[in-house]
Design a protein around this motif. Structure first.
Motif, PDB file in Angstrom:
ATOM      1  N   SER A  21       3.732   5.941   7.006  1.00  0.00           N
ATOM      2  CA  SER A  21       4.551   7.145   6.926  1.00  0.00           C
ATOM      3  C   SER A  21       3.973   8.306   7.722  1.00  0.00           C
ATOM      4  O   SER A  21       4.639   9.305   7.953  1.00  0.00           O
ATOM      5  N   SER A  22       2.714   8.179   8.169  1.00  0.00           N
ATOM      6  CA  SER A  22       2.176   9.220   9.054  1.00  0.00           C
ATOM      7  C   SER A  22       1.075   8.623   9.911  1.00  0.00           C
ATOM      8  O   SER A  22       0.579   7.533   9.634  1.00  0.00           O
ATOM      9  N   GLY A  23       0.702   9.339  10.949  1.00  0.00           N
ATOM     10  CA  GLY A  23      -0.363   8.860  11.820  1.00  0.00           C
ATOM     11  C   GLY A  23      -0.011   9.084  13.271  1.00  0.00           C
ATOM     12  O   GLY A  23       1.068   9.541  13.608  1.00  0.00           O
ATOM     13  N   GLU A  24      -0.980   8.752  14.122  1.00  0.00           N
ATOM     14  CA  GLU A  24      -0.799   8.950  15.554  1.00  0.00           C
ATOM     15  C   GLU A  24      -0.879   7.603  16.269  1.00  0.00           C
ATOM     16  O   GLU A  24      -1.835   6.853  16.081  1.00  0.00           O
ATOM     17  N   VAL A  25       0.145   7.331  17.067  1.00  0.00           N
ATOM     18  CA  VAL A  25       0.232   6.029  17.746  1.00  0.00           C
ATOM     19  C   VAL A  25      -0.552   6.066  19.056  1.00  0.00           C
ATOM     20  O   VAL A  25      -0.418   6.994  19.846  1.00  0.00           O
ATOM     21  N   HIS A  26      -1.378   5.039  19.270  1.00  0.00           N
ATOM     22  CA  HIS A  26      -2.081   4.896  20.548  1.00  0.00           C
ATOM     23  C   HIS A  26      -1.701   3.552  21.148  1.00  0.00           C
ATOM     24  O   HIS A  26      -1.784   2.523  20.465  1.00  0.00           O
TER      25      HIS A  26
END
Ligand code: BTN
Length: 268
Positions: free
Chosen positions: A260-265
């Motif tokens: 539901s949250s976070g940063e995509v790399h």
């Protein structure tokens, strides 16, 4: 500063009241103060420059002349999945950019709008005093001194570079053509967002799922997700988002995890 009356004249919803500034610390601060003082929905602060702009996770957001910086108040009430409104904001920005002639648009989950794989704008969302402050920063005309405002490894895209052969950079101050374009961006955004927001309030994010998934960056690719709260890394192949706007990641064992949250790399 931009002409607030002229912007309001072209808006198709009476919800929005536009407050225009040359330079502020951060338009988010103005909207949050407004909400804390029992402000209602639809207060918009728009500025040509910010000297204390910030992005997600408190990172600084460089805001020189040439960009468009604005924030607004929402009070969506009892809708349970408030964070999914930021995905709807990204869809409205994409629609606005498209209406102005920009192509090759995608959305990187949760809400970065990319032009040809480069980040063109950022969206922040903060809950304040029972309401939400949505903040939007858009790279439009290349500033005189270019220094990236980006927190990620993504390069910067400028809308103006896509659309203008001349006057796509800032030379001293903004030209009238450049100011009119920034005004039309605000108008296009709120006209797109007004109707999406009504639909989101009535039906939730699920009705936007397929539109969102059709423009999702990294679909079918292996990525790593840096989760903010737990400071952990999740890996997987991007499947799309679910009806709540969560990112679905396929695992090697065939299972699917949702985030539901976070940063995509992107994995290289
Ligand atoms: C991100 O980290 O990608 C979100 C950036 C949000 C920047 C905008 S600019 C207008 C508003 N005022 C701020 O200080 N931040 C938001």
């Amino acid at each position: 500063m931009l002409n607030a009356e002229c912007i309001e004249e072209y808006l198709n919803s009476p919800l929005w009241s536009i407050h225009s500034f040359d330079t502020v610390e951060s338009t988010n601060i103005l909207v949050k103060d407004y909400l804390r003082n029992s402000g209602s929905e639809g207060f918009v602060a728009v500025a040509l420059e910010q000297d204390g702009g910030y992005g997600r996770q408190g990172r600084s957001w460089k805001s020189p002349l040439g960009g468009l910086y604005f924030s607004f108040s929402l009070i969506p009430g009892s809708n349970k999945n408030v964070s999914s409104v930021s995905l709807v904001v990204a869809l409205a920005l994409k629609e606005a950019f498209e209406n102005l002639g920009v192509r090759r648009l995608q959305i990187k989950w949760p809400n970065d709008v990319l032009i040809n794989k480069k980040k063109a704008c950022g969206i922040s969302l903060e809950g304040v005093a029972g309401g939400i402050c949505v903040g939007i920063g858009i790279n439009v005309f290349k500033p005189e001194e270019v220094s990236s405002n980006l927190s990620s490894s993504y390069e910067t895209a400028y809308l103006g570079t896509e659309l203008f052969e001349h006057e796509n950079k800032v030379v001293g101050s903004l030209s009238n053509v450049q100011k009119r374009f920034l005004e039309s961006l605000v108008i296009e955004f709120f006209n797109a967002f007004s109707s999406l927001y009504e639909r989101w309030k009535n039906a939730g994010f699920g009705i936007f799922c397929s539109a969102y998934n059709s423009v999702l960056f990294n679909k079918g690719q292996e990525i790593t997700l840096e989760t903010i709260t737990l400071n952990t890394i999740v890996e997987g192949i991007v499947q799309g988002v679910d009806a709540e706007g969560k990112l679905l990641l396929a695992q090697q064992d065939g299972s699917v995890v949702s985030a539901s949250s976070g940063e995509v790399h992107t994995k290289h």
